[in-house]
Design a protein around this motif. Sequence first.
Motif, PDB file in Angstrom:
ATOM      1  N   GLN A   8       0.664  -1.226  -0.122  1.00  0.00           N
ATOM      2  CA  GLN A   8      -0.840   0.311   0.126  1.00  0.00           C
ATOM      3  C   GLN A   8       0.236   0.834   0.215  1.00  0.00           C
ATOM      4  N   VAL A   9       1.412   0.815   0.737  1.00  0.00           N
ATOM      5  CA  VAL A   9       2.474   2.361   0.982  1.00  0.00           C
ATOM      6  C   VAL A   9       3.810   2.782  -1.072  1.00  0.00           C
ATOM      7  N   VAL A  10       4.274   1.333  -1.548  1.00  0.00           N
ATOM      8  CA  VAL A  10       4.168   1.229  -2.662  1.00  0.00           C
ATOM      9  C   VAL A  10       3.251   2.118  -3.559  1.00  0.00           C
ATOM     10  N   LEU A  11       1.864   1.712  -3.515  1.00  0.00           N
ATOM     11  CA  LEU A  11       0.895   2.667  -4.583  1.00  0.00           C
ATOM     12  C   LEU A  11       0.970   4.556  -4.466  1.00  0.00           C
ATOM     13  N   ARG A  12       0.801   4.219  -2.706  1.00  0.00           N
ATOM     14  CA  ARG A  12       0.962   5.570  -2.418  1.00  0.00           C
ATOM     15  C   ARG A  12       1.499   6.461  -2.977  1.00  0.00           C
ATOM     16  N   ALA A  13       2.657   5.786  -3.085  1.00  0.00           N
ATOM     17  CA  ALA A  13       4.287   6.715  -3.583  1.00  0.00           C
ATOM     18  C   ALA A  13       3.963   6.236  -4.660  1.00  0.00           C
ATOM     19  N   LEU A  14       3.857   5.650  -5.858  1.00  0.00           N
ATOM     20  CA  LEU A  14       4.583   5.887  -7.204  1.00  0.00           C
ATOM     21  C   LEU A  14       4.135   6.161  -8.349  1.00  0.00           C
ATOM     22  N   PRO A  15       2.733   7.554  -8.313  1.00  0.00           N
ATOM     23  CA  PRO A  15       2.325   8.632  -8.668  1.00  0.00           C
ATOM     24  C   PRO A  15       3.739   9.486  -8.600  1.00  0.00           C
ATOM     25  N   PHE A  16       3.829   9.560  -7.339  1.00  0.00           N
ATOM     26  CA  PHE A  16       4.747  11.210  -7.096  1.00  0.00           C
ATOM     27  C   PHE A  16       5.964   9.978  -7.918  1.00  0.00           C
ATOM     28  N   ALA A  17       6.141   8.988  -7.540  1.00  0.00           N
ATOM     29  CA  ALA A  17       8.097   9.087  -8.514  1.00  0.00           C
ATOM     30  C   ALA A  17       7.709   8.576 -10.346  1.00  0.00           C
ATOM     31  N   VAL A  18       6.886   8.758 -10.085  1.00  0.00           N
ATOM     32  CA  VAL A  18       6.359   8.795 -11.124  1.00  0.00           C
ATOM     33  C   VAL A  18       7.095   9.856 -12.027  1.00  0.00           C
ATOM     34  N   LEU A  19       6.630  10.586 -11.646  1.00  0.00           N
ATOM     35  CA  LEU A  19       6.033  12.800 -11.929  1.00  0.00           C
ATOM     36  C   LEU A  19       7.741  12.567 -11.701  1.00  0.00           C
ATOM     37  N   LEU A  20       8.326  12.870 -10.704  1.00  0.00           N
ATOM     38  CA  LEU A  20       9.812  12.722  -9.938  1.00  0.00           C
ATOM     39  C   LEU A  20      10.706  12.251 -11.405  1.00  0.00           C
ATOM     40  N   ALA A  21      10.808  10.657 -11.860  1.00  0.00           N
ATOM     41  CA  ALA A  21      11.452  10.414 -12.736  1.00  0.00           C
ATOM     42  C   ALA A  21      10.755  11.085 -13.843  1.00  0.00           C
ATOM     43  N   VAL A  22       9.846  11.622 -14.464  1.00  0.00           N
ATOM     44  CA  VAL A  22       9.854  11.905 -15.767  1.00  0.00           C
ATOM     45  C   VAL A  22      10.498  13.167 -15.659  1.00  0.00           C
ATOM     46  N   SER A  23      10.355  13.919 -15.110  1.00  0.00           N
ATOM     47  CA  SER A  23      10.974  15.519 -14.422  1.00  0.00           C
ATOM     48  C   SER A  23      12.367  15.091 -14.987  1.00  0.00           C
ATOM     49  N   VAL A  24      13.175  14.782 -13.790  1.00  0.00           N
ATOM     50  CA  VAL A  24      14.099  14.352 -14.310  1.00  0.00           C
ATOM     51  C   VAL A  24      14.851  14.362 -15.507  1.00  0.00           C
ATOM     52  N   THR A  25      14.392  13.076 -15.949  1.00  0.00           N
ATOM     53  CA  THR A  25      14.198  13.025 -17.657  1.00  0.00           C
ATOM     54  C   THR A  25      14.265  13.605 -18.620  1.00  0.00           C
ATOM     55  N   ASP A  26      13.033  14.883 -18.622  1.00  0.00           N
ATOM     56  CA  ASP A  26      13.115  15.495 -19.060  1.00  0.00           C
ATOM     57  C   ASP A  26      14.281  16.461 -18.943  1.00  0.00           C
ATOM     58  N   LEU A  27      14.928  16.896 -17.789  1.00  0.00           N
ATOM     59  CA  LEU A  27      16.611  17.588 -17.769  1.00  0.00           C
ATOM     60  C   LEU A  27      16.827  17.410 -18.110  1.00  0.00           C
TER      61      LEU A  27
ATOM     62  N   ALA B  80      17.155  15.050 -20.803  1.00  0.00           N
ATOM     63  CA  ALA B  80      17.442  14.332 -22.297  1.00  0.00           C
ATOM     64  C   ALA B  80      17.541  15.887 -22.613  1.00  0.00           C
ATOM     65  N   GLY B  81      16.827  17.221 -22.417  1.00  0.00           N
ATOM     66  CA  GLY B  81      16.647  18.240 -22.956  1.00  0.00           C
ATOM     67  C   GLY B  81      15.469  18.182 -24.046  1.00  0.00           C
ATOM     68  N   PRO B  82      14.887  19.720 -24.947  1.00  0.00           N
ATOM     69  CA  PRO B  82      14.066  19.622 -25.400  1.00  0.00           C
ATOM     70  C   PRO B  82      13.248  19.030 -26.323  1.00  0.00           C
ATOM     71  N   ASP B  83      14.698  18.643 -27.270  1.00  0.00           N
ATOM     72  CA  ASP B  83      13.974  17.731 -28.645  1.00  0.00           C
ATOM     73  C   ASP B  83      13.219  16.450 -28.285  1.00  0.00           C
ATOM     74  N   LEU B  84      14.110  15.594 -27.065  1.00  0.00           N
ATOM     75  CA  LEU B  84      13.048  14.855 -27.390  1.00  0.00           C
ATOM     76  C   LEU B  84      11.677  14.505 -26.387  1.00  0.00           C
ATOM     77  N   GLY B  85      11.448  15.180 -25.432  1.00  0.00           N
ATOM     78  CA  GLY B  85      10.173  15.533 -25.415  1.00  0.00           C
ATOM     79  C   GLY B  85       9.250  14.761 -24.342  1.00  0.00           C
ATOM     80  N   PHE B  86      10.099  14.433 -23.228  1.00  0.00           N
ATOM     81  CA  PHE B  86       9.448  13.329 -21.949  1.00  0.00           C
ATOM     82  C   PHE B  86       7.929  14.167 -21.671  1.00  0.00           C
ATOM     83  N   LEU B  87       7.789  15.462 -21.404  1.00  0.00           N
ATOM     84  CA  LEU B  87       6.610  16.297 -20.439  1.00  0.00           C
ATOM     85  C   LEU B  87       4.754  15.596 -21.144  1.00  0.00           C
ATOM     86  N   PRO B  88       5.004  14.667 -22.466  1.00  0.00           N
ATOM     87  CA  PRO B  88       3.550  13.840 -22.215  1.00  0.00           C
ATOM     88  C   PRO B  88       3.443  12.530 -20.946  1.00  0.00           C
ATOM     89  N   LEU B  89       4.988  12.362 -20.883  1.00  0.00           N
ATOM     90  CA  LEU B  89       4.577  11.103 -20.149  1.00  0.00           C
ATOM     91  C   LEU B  89       4.241  11.589 -18.739  1.00  0.00           C
TER      92      LEU B  89
END
Length: 345
Positions: free
Chosen positions: A4-23, A25-34
């Motif tokens: 349950q703790v993992v499921l509650r934290a998963l959405p925020f972990a995903v947002l963090l992972a996408v944000s770091v990846t987008d930073l 990778a730069g604007p050319d790849l465009g990970f923001l839709p994720l």
Amino acid sequence: MRSQVVLRALPFAVLLAVSVTDLLAGPDLGFLPLLTLGPTFASVYGSVRRTAFVGVAALALCVPLAQYQGVLLTRQHNITLATIAGVTAASMIVSRLRLRRERELADVRLVAEAAQRVLLRPVPRRTADLRIALSYTSAAAEAQIGGDLYEVVTTPHGVRLLIGDVQGKGLTAVETAAWVLGAFREAAYDMSELHEVGERLEASLGRHLSGETFVTAILAEVHEDEISLLNFGHPAPLLIRSDGKLFPVEPPEESLPLGLAALAADRPKPHRVAFGEGDQILLFTDGVIEARDPGGAFYPLTDRTDLLGADDPQEALDALRADLIEHVGGPLPDDAAMLLLRRNS
């Protein structure tokens, strides 16, 4: 629970992972839709409000990230914002529907469990020279209430017992169990012979069952130095001698479950086995022997009967039940009932 703790934290972990990846990778790849993955995962476990909060957090992250990458207010960025908003709204609807279904399943389960508690009365712990222990573990998967049943009655003809398992799940199975228990409680007092009790159960079920519904069951009657067993397609009980020797009490001939008498040429007949001082007999439903561990191995009941050596039969059976649950590693997939009879030594 950890999951349950993992499921509650998963959405925020995903947002963090996408944000770091987008930073990185730069604007050319465009990970923001994720970032839409955040509210999507939130709808799997969280409430409607929590899902909306995660969606707002995704939008809030999308703006500064786009500003940093130099794509703010571009056509692609506006489409990304609209996509996050749309996915968040859809996820909120999914979350609402999921919560409604969970409440409905919880209500059905409560009703069925209440019905079972009314039907399955407490058994006597001592009767004549017998000590009796009971274990009943209800399946925990959604509303999968089963039709396991048991009864112990002291009659003018001796102590008589019933353990059985109705085909199927849910309230229909509980209703069938009610018919079986009602017929047994009446017939156990009225019928002088055990096979007559079985015939009464078969006749009662023949009036009330339809289709191919059936009930596996064992009827038992305790005598001075023996026990009679009448098996209707049920798993054979285990007889444990006072010296520790163990063997399953198989019926002389295979028989069909209750409700299928029309398909059989002959009715099953009771058979007797010695049951003396210090002996034990364990009756159980198939939810015990069909329970599997995470690797798919069935519960090795015959290898665990050494757990039944405690002085108190109920403590012994509780230890066996705890071992069964530990073997499965979680909730049982099916109801599991066990009756342990011990002849006083």
